[in-house]
Motif scaffolding. Structure first.
Motif, mmCIF file in Angstrom:
data_model
loop_
_atom_site.group_PDB
_atom_site.id
_atom_site.type_symbol
_atom_site.label_atom_id
_atom_site.label_comp_id
_atom_site.label_asym_id
_atom_site.label_seq_id
_atom_site.Cartn_x
_atom_site.Cartn_y
_atom_site.Cartn_z
ATOM 1 N N ILE A 174 0.723 -1.178 0.050
ATOM 2 C CA ILE A 174 0.049 0.036 -0.148
ATOM 3 C C ILE A 174 1.162 1.474 0.049
ATOM 4 O O ILE A 174 1.506 1.371 1.065
ATOM 5 C CB ILE A 174 -0.981 0.112 1.189
ATOM 6 C CG1 ILE A 174 -1.664 -1.268 1.456
ATOM 7 C CG2 ILE A 174 -1.739 1.243 1.095
ATOM 8 C CD1 ILE A 174 -2.386 -1.836 0.096
ATOM 9 N N THR A 175 0.874 2.062 -0.986
ATOM 10 C CA THR A 175 1.735 3.283 -1.195
ATOM 11 C C THR A 175 0.645 4.415 -1.653
ATOM 12 O O THR A 175 0.473 4.492 -2.760
ATOM 13 C CB THR A 175 2.855 3.088 -2.109
ATOM 14 O OG1 THR A 175 3.602 1.887 -1.850
ATOM 15 C CG2 THR A 175 3.484 4.223 -2.218
ATOM 16 N N PRO A 176 0.744 5.408 -0.525
ATOM 17 C CA PRO A 176 -0.030 6.595 -0.959
ATOM 18 C C PRO A 176 0.943 7.522 -1.718
ATOM 19 O O PRO A 176 2.118 7.451 -1.164
ATOM 20 C CB PRO A 176 -0.505 7.234 0.293
ATOM 21 C CG PRO A 176 0.399 6.682 1.319
ATOM 22 C CD PRO A 176 0.831 5.368 0.845
ATOM 23 N N ALA A 177 0.643 8.278 -2.742
ATOM 24 C CA ALA A 177 1.651 9.169 -3.532
ATOM 25 C C ALA A 177 1.175 10.522 -3.630
ATOM 26 O O ALA A 177 -0.163 10.781 -4.142
ATOM 27 C CB ALA A 177 2.134 8.440 -4.770
ATOM 28 N N TYR A 178 1.772 11.569 -3.241
ATOM 29 C CA TYR A 178 1.620 12.968 -3.562
ATOM 30 C C TYR A 178 2.578 13.631 -3.799
ATOM 31 O O TYR A 178 3.477 13.700 -2.825
ATOM 32 C CB TYR A 178 0.577 13.689 -2.236
ATOM 33 C CG TYR A 178 0.178 14.997 -2.597
ATOM 34 C CD1 TYR A 178 -0.828 15.214 -3.592
ATOM 35 C CD2 TYR A 178 0.688 15.991 -1.890
ATOM 36 C CE1 TYR A 178 -1.121 16.415 -3.806
ATOM 37 C CE2 TYR A 178 0.528 17.177 -2.376
ATOM 38 C CZ TYR A 178 -0.332 17.700 -3.180
ATOM 39 O OH TYR A 178 -0.973 18.960 -3.116
ATOM 40 N N LYS A 179 2.928 14.291 -4.630
ATOM 41 C CA LYS A 179 4.022 15.004 -5.354
ATOM 42 C C LYS A 179 5.287 14.152 -5.008
ATOM 43 O O LYS A 179 6.384 14.597 -4.394
ATOM 44 C CB LYS A 179 4.309 16.555 -4.498
ATOM 45 C CG LYS A 179 2.798 17.359 -4.900
ATOM 46 C CD LYS A 179 3.553 18.797 -4.473
ATOM 47 C CE LYS A 179 3.063 18.967 -3.070
ATOM 48 N NZ LYS A 179 3.332 20.569 -2.792
#
Length: 251
Positions: free
Chosen positions: A9-14
């Motif tokens: 599970i990998t959230p990505a923002y900028k």
């Protein structure tokens, strides 16, 4: 759920500047039965394009493009909802795993018949040129022990859903800490594998580095989410803060 499959599970923002390193660390794992679910949380940079370029090369890498910016909890939940694996692992978009991370955690979790395991790690600076001292972990943590402890680093966690039950992030400042508490509240222990298996990247803009703001949200978690009394909250907060100071006293 697919037995033996690890859903990462990998959230990505900028995350365009770092996520290629994160993906490479997953590809280097000695345990290969995984899927990497990267939820792009409406990044204004080219995070999505970077992830797509990797997904073309390996179909275990999957991009989830969120239509609305949802924050870390929403992005993690989007990946969790799409996860097919018996196992859930967390890896933030700027962190790295050492090659044996998944293999060692899987074996350790099976040996302990554990719902949740976590490991030691070292910090690195933004460009990876400096590596900090080893951050060790306790043998195990119960729900009440975790209330006063900062030992579980998100990118070290592996959860067996068959034992732990539902895994979900509530929309709160420390959604990860809250998630571990909800799992342990069911009567499980979190088992610590005291091995150096992760690199935590320290970025200047990281919200977790704002200690005053962090402290306020930990206190609110005790009072509003765990519904602890003032004295109990104060007791756990004292130990949480003390262990946090000891943990971060050196790089």
């Amino acid at each position: 759920m697919k037995e033996g499959l690890v859903s990462i599970i990998t959230p990505a923002y900028k995350a365009a500047g770092y996520i290629h390193h994160t993906i490479e660390s997953v590809l280097a794992q000695t345990y290969s039965n995984w899927e990497l679910l990267i939820a792009n949380d409406c990044s204004p940079d080219n995070t999505a394009e970077v992830v797509r370029s990797w997904a073309v090369k390996d179909d275990r890498i999957k991009l989830i493009d969120l239509a609305v910016n949802s924050g870390p909890a929403g992005a993690r939940n989007a990946s969790i909802n799409a996860a097919q694996g018996q196992w859930i692992a967390f890896l933030d978009s700027d962190d790295l795993w050492l090659p044996s991370k998944l293999e060692r955690c899987m074996q350790f979790a099976l040996d302990k018949k554990a719902a949740l395991v976590f490991t030691g790690f070292r910090r690195i600076n933004a460009d990876g040129s400096q590596t900090g001292e080893y951050v060790s972990v306790p043998k195990s943590l119960s729900y009440r022990q975790l209330l006063g402890n900062t030992a579980i680093a998100t990118s070290t966690v592996l959860i067996n859903r068959q034992i732990a039950g539902p895994v979900e992030m509530r929309k709160t400042y420390y959604d990860d800490f809250d998630c571990w508490l909800q799992i342990l509240k069911r009567g499980h222990l979190a088992w610590g594998l005291n091995e150096d298996l992760m690199r935590y990247r320290v970025l200047g803009q990281s919200v977790s580095r704002n200690k005053k703001k962090s402290a306020m949200h930990v206190w609110r978690a005790y009072r509003d989410l765990e519904h602890l009394g003032v004295l109990a909250s104060a007791w756990h907060f004292f130990w949480y803060a003390l262990r946090g100071v000891l943990k971060y006293r050196k790089f």
